[in-house]
Design an enzyme around this catalytic site. Structure first.
Site, PDB file in Angstrom:
ATOM      1  N   GLU A   1      48.239  44.819  36.693  1.00 50.09           N
ATOM      2  CA  GLU A   1      48.896  46.207  36.560  1.00 50.09           C
ATOM      3  C   GLU A   1      50.414  46.075  36.844  1.00 50.09           C
ATOM      4  O   GLU A   1      51.045  46.919  36.131  1.00 50.09           O
ATOM      5  CB  GLU A   1      48.167  47.066  37.725  1.00 50.09           C
ATOM      6  CG  GLU A   1      46.811  47.637  37.449  1.00 50.09           C
ATOM      7  CD  GLU A   1      46.666  48.502  36.354  1.00 50.09           C
ATOM      8  OE1 GLU A   1      46.710  47.969  35.029  1.00 50.09           O
ATOM      9  OE2 GLU A   1      46.217  49.940  36.502  1.00 50.09           O
TER      10      GLU A   1
ATOM     11  N   THR B   1      53.853  55.844  29.888  1.00 44.64           N
ATOM     12  CA  THR B   1      53.973  55.858  31.294  1.00 44.64           C
ATOM     13  C   THR B   1      55.605  55.990  31.667  1.00 44.64           C
ATOM     14  O   THR B   1      55.739  56.353  32.663  1.00 44.64           O
ATOM     15  CB  THR B   1      53.361  54.657  31.836  1.00 44.64           C
ATOM     16  OG1 THR B   1      52.037  54.621  31.505  1.00 44.64           O
ATOM     17  CG2 THR B   1      53.319  54.724  33.411  1.00 44.64           C
TER      18      THR B   1
END
Lengths: 371, 371
Positions: free
Chosen positions: A185, A239
């Site tokens: 991530e 994002t």
């Protein structure tokens, strides 16, 4: 597909018994499981593969959940990614290769394991296990769309982490698997565990701290029903852009409000109060007001969901998917239709809606071929 | 003490049965009780007193609890205020008089019911009950020091509200009693329910919203032990000054941190995880860092508590009392000694420490004399 593999180095077995898949999965039986992470410890002895190949699944996840911004997430059933991992003598020992990526967006993903969520997590699990003598080949089946706000990268990482761990007898703890997922991530979307935590552990997970990593599993009562209506529009909400929209400073009244709603959300989860959960999830005054205007039609979609009987609605992750809450599957479908319509009418966006249960299991082994 | 009273107006009885004291007290049996408040409704028929006099008790409360700033509080056992209320023909019908105030700080409190916490709450309960034909006389026994951070004003208001309600057959709901207490809090220390909520309801209470008032009762498991070590220094920490010390703007990382700790605190309460509760209570990065320096020795007191084995320590309410958490009474006493010593050595303040259990009942009737 299974390839018979002979380890070139006979590993010395450890005294501790390897944890079985079943053991790990049945662990979260209490209302709250606090997982604290010890310092990274590489296994002193190299584990031997117990399977020649495995296939794993990791679910989609909804992070943030309104006032749970950046520390709360949950897993949803029936949506997610699969990873097949097999012992492959043609792969350099201790390394991982990605042989295949399938699914709608396969071409957008790199097959270089150093640049692929599944690859990065797999390599980190290999490193933590101390695997130096065996090479693995991975096949990734993307069930989740990219950049949808449903934890696509986390699902790939979680499925890969589980697959590799299972091949070697499931020796890593849950927190080590989450740390391996976090490594992935970190590279693709930032060091946050609110997707990869629930993708691996299932259910609702609260990220209490990162130094050390500490995860609190919040058990939604088994006897209660909880459905997520996920309406995903054909729209890209990067994002980075969504993060840039966040305020840097927050006034005290909004801080107190959102904190109290976060507390109410946690209470509602543990009590199985779906209505309270929906209302708390719907109550964010800090993040959603900044992000919703960047997703065409989102305000109307939220209104439509509530008018359709949803207990609450907010943005899933960083969007663009909208998530609504209900305790009735049929009502969920009707809510989904309204949300899709609102995306089209107000946002001029085509959207699709699905109704899914809470996933209470997390990343799991689907099939395996023993050595 | 009991005075026989004949109602000058025969009230018309309502069809609904009056709630008994027992019914109210046994209500919070679930893990989470959500109390939602309907609009203020005055009873259409005037109730008749069922007792000529009653004596009630309301416990001390610890508000804020670190990251629960301004929305979380809990009640502590064995410390609090008593109120005796009696039907008094010499008091103008529909009104309240305060005949006596006893306790160390009695002289600092007004006997004018419009300027006394107990008086204001009593009058509001009378108004909500629609009492126009009966006058009441109150006697307040202050067990709590003023301005100590232990919810002194809330305890007086809660005890008075319960006493008056009980005299007339306990017709008001819990939320109406809290609203009556809030009327009092509003006048003396600000419109906040994180003391008066738990003072009336007992246990842990989360204030979810004020418009409408919505309280979530968080049930700490009955089989678990929880002790509060309360170290109160001889020092005045005026709420106004402590409030002025608060930041007006909060950076996003601190907001996310405190919100996650608030969530972890709620989870720890519901799960009976005393260690987790202590750590969450101890983790505030927003309020405590600003207020602790205003209380001489507070940082050292916190260190001393933790070194003594407390699971956590923070400021109780707006201070100056420090509250530490443990699951063992004897250890609590030892922790208290260390805290008192730290207040003396580092803060040059005399202090006293007590160890108290969680109060799970809230304001209650202690004795009564029927008509």
């Amino acid at each position: 597909m299974a390839i018979c593999y002979q380890s070139p180095f006979k590993p010395i077995t450890t005294l501790s018994l390897p944890r079985t898949h079943q053991t790990r999965k049945t662990r979260p039986c209490g209302v709250v499981v606090v997982v604290r992470c010890s310092k990274t410890q590489l296994l002193s002895t190299e584990p031997e593969p117990v399977f020649t190949s495995v296939r794993s699944f990791a679910p989609a996840t909804v992070a943030n959940l309104g006032p749970g911004f950046d520390f709360l997430g949950c897993a949803v059933d029936g949506l997610g990614d699969h990873v097949s991992a097999r012992v492959d003598p043609s792969v350099h020992p201790g390394e991982v290769s990605i042989s295949e990526i399938s699914g709608d967006n396969a071409k957008k993903l790199s097959k270089n394991p150093l640049w692929n969520c599944a690859g990065i997590a797999a390599i980190e699990v290999m490193r933590r296990l101390g695997v130096r003598s065996v090479g693995l080949s991975l096949s990734l089946e993307k069930g989740l769309p990219l950049g949808s706000g449903l934890g696509s990268s986390a699902a790939s990482a979680a499925a890969a982490a589980i697959a590799v761990n299972e091949i070697f007898g499931a020796r890593l703890s849950t927190e080590e698997l989450v740390l391996a997922g976090l490594k992935s991530e970190e590279k693709v979307s930032g060091y946050h565990a609110d997707n990869v935590g629930p993708a691996i552990m299932g259910g609702f997970v609260l990220i209490r701290s990162y130094q050390p990593l500490e995860l609190v599993s919040l058990k939604f009562p088994a006897e209660k029903e909880l459905f997520f209506v996920l309406a995903s529009p054909d729209f890209e909400a990067p994002t980075k852009k969504m993060r840039a929209a966040l305020p840097t400073e927050i006034g005290m009244p909004h801080h107190v409000w959102n904190s109290s709603q976060a507390g109410a959300l946690v209470a509602a989860v543990l009590q199985g109060d779906v209505e309270g959960l929906g209302r708390a999830l719907s109550s964010d005054k800090i993040v959603e007001p900044r992000r919703a205007p960047l997703i065409p039609g989102m305000a109307a979609v939220k209104r439509a969901a509530i008018e359709g009987g949803a207990f609450g609605c907010t943005i899933s992750g960083a969007g663009p998917t909208a998530v609504a809450i209900t305790d009735d599957e049929a009502r969920g479908r009707a809510i989904g239709e309204r949300m899709v319509e609102a995306f089209m009418v107000e946002g001029k966006l085509r959207a699709e809606a699905v109704v899914r249960r809470l996933d209470r299991v997390g990343a799991r082994l689907v099939s395996s071929i023993p050595r």
